[in-house]
Design an enzyme around this catalytic site. Structure first.
Site, PDB file in Angstrom:
ATOM      1  N   GLN A  54       9.072 -74.395  34.056  1.00 48.13           N
ATOM      2  CA  GLN A  54      10.074 -75.370  33.648  1.00 48.13           C
ATOM      3  C   GLN A  54       9.444 -76.410  32.745  1.00 48.13           C
ATOM      4  O   GLN A  54       8.265 -76.721  32.862  1.00 48.13           O
ATOM      5  CB  GLN A  54      10.758 -76.020  34.845  1.00 48.13           C
ATOM      6  N   GLY A  55      10.263 -76.869  31.826  1.00 44.56           N
ATOM      7  CA  GLY A  55       9.833 -77.886  30.890  1.00 44.56           C
ATOM      8  C   GLY A  55      10.982 -78.843  30.649  1.00 44.56           C
ATOM      9  O   GLY A  55      12.139 -78.544  30.943  1.00 44.56           O
ATOM     10  N   TYR A  56      10.656 -79.986  30.095  1.00 42.68           N
ATOM     11  CA  TYR A  56      11.645 -81.049  29.920  1.00 42.68           C
ATOM     12  C   TYR A  56      11.889 -81.333  28.453  1.00 42.68           C
ATOM     13  O   TYR A  56      10.958 -81.555  27.691  1.00 42.68           O
ATOM     14  CB  TYR A  56      11.180 -82.311  30.660  1.00 42.68           C
ATOM     15  N   LEU A  57      13.178 -81.311  28.072  1.00 47.52           N
ATOM     16  CA  LEU A  57      13.585 -81.650  26.720  1.00 47.52           C
ATOM     17  C   LEU A  57      13.731 -83.161  26.594  1.00 47.52           C
ATOM     18  O   LEU A  57      13.534 -83.728  25.535  1.00 47.52           O
ATOM     19  CB  LEU A  57      14.897 -80.951  26.368  1.00 47.52           C
TER      20      LEU A  57
END
Length: 173
Positions: A28-31
């Site tokens: 998971q990554g954050y925009l």
């Protein structure tokens, strides 16, 4: 508005492993991530998550605590891979283990990479004051400590924490 009510705990022992029903690797990554939340330019985190061939876009209110507004939408796995590769400032890797205790699902996250060594258990509840089982492997509650939020683990990974931070000595008992 959908509200997620979630409590988060350190894991005190490995005894939970005997009760794992299912495990899945996740990325998971954050925009919209931790820096924008810290400097006040965002009121929500926006996350892309990939687990196998399933993927979601998640929007979560930037309010600390156990109850927060949350919206989650399924997206194509290819879109999630593209978002993680091109628009996120780092990707968090973990394995999520599903452990059921007395009918209640605990999600035990075992982190990798710069967060290796961190293992937390989360339980989602129907109400803030809802009772839930407390298995012996459940350790100190860290729900109120924002450094344990996934969005913050990318910019301040577990590997960089002091022994006091790792022990959650500042957690409310």
């Amino acid at each position: 508005m959908p509200i997620e009510i979630e409590r988060k705990f350190l894991v005190a022992t490995d005894d939970w492993r005997a009760a794992v029903e299912h495990s899945e690797p996740m990325a998971q990554g954050y925009l919209v991530g931790a820096q924008a939340l810290r400097d006040g330019s965002a009121r929500a985190s926006v996350r892309a998550r990939l687990a196998g061939e399933q993927a979601w876009l998640n929007i979560k209110a930037a309010t600390p605590g156990i109850a927060r507004a949350e919206f989650e939408y399924a997206i194509p796995a290819g879109d999630a891979r593209s978002l993680l590769a091109t628009l996120c400032d780092g990707v968090l890797q973990k394995t999520r283990h599903h452990v059921r205790v007395d009918g209640v699902l605990f999600e035990v996250d075992e982190f990798e990479g710069e967060n290796r060594g961190l293992v937390v258990a989360e339980v989602e509840l129907p109400a803030v004051d809802a009772p839930f089982p407390r298995p012996p492997w459940l350790g100190r509650e860290v729900s109120s400590l924002v450094r344990y939020y996934n969005v913050n683990l990318i910019t301040h990974p577990y590997r960089q924490w002091s022994p006091a931070e790792r022990a959650a000595e500042d957690a409310a008992c």
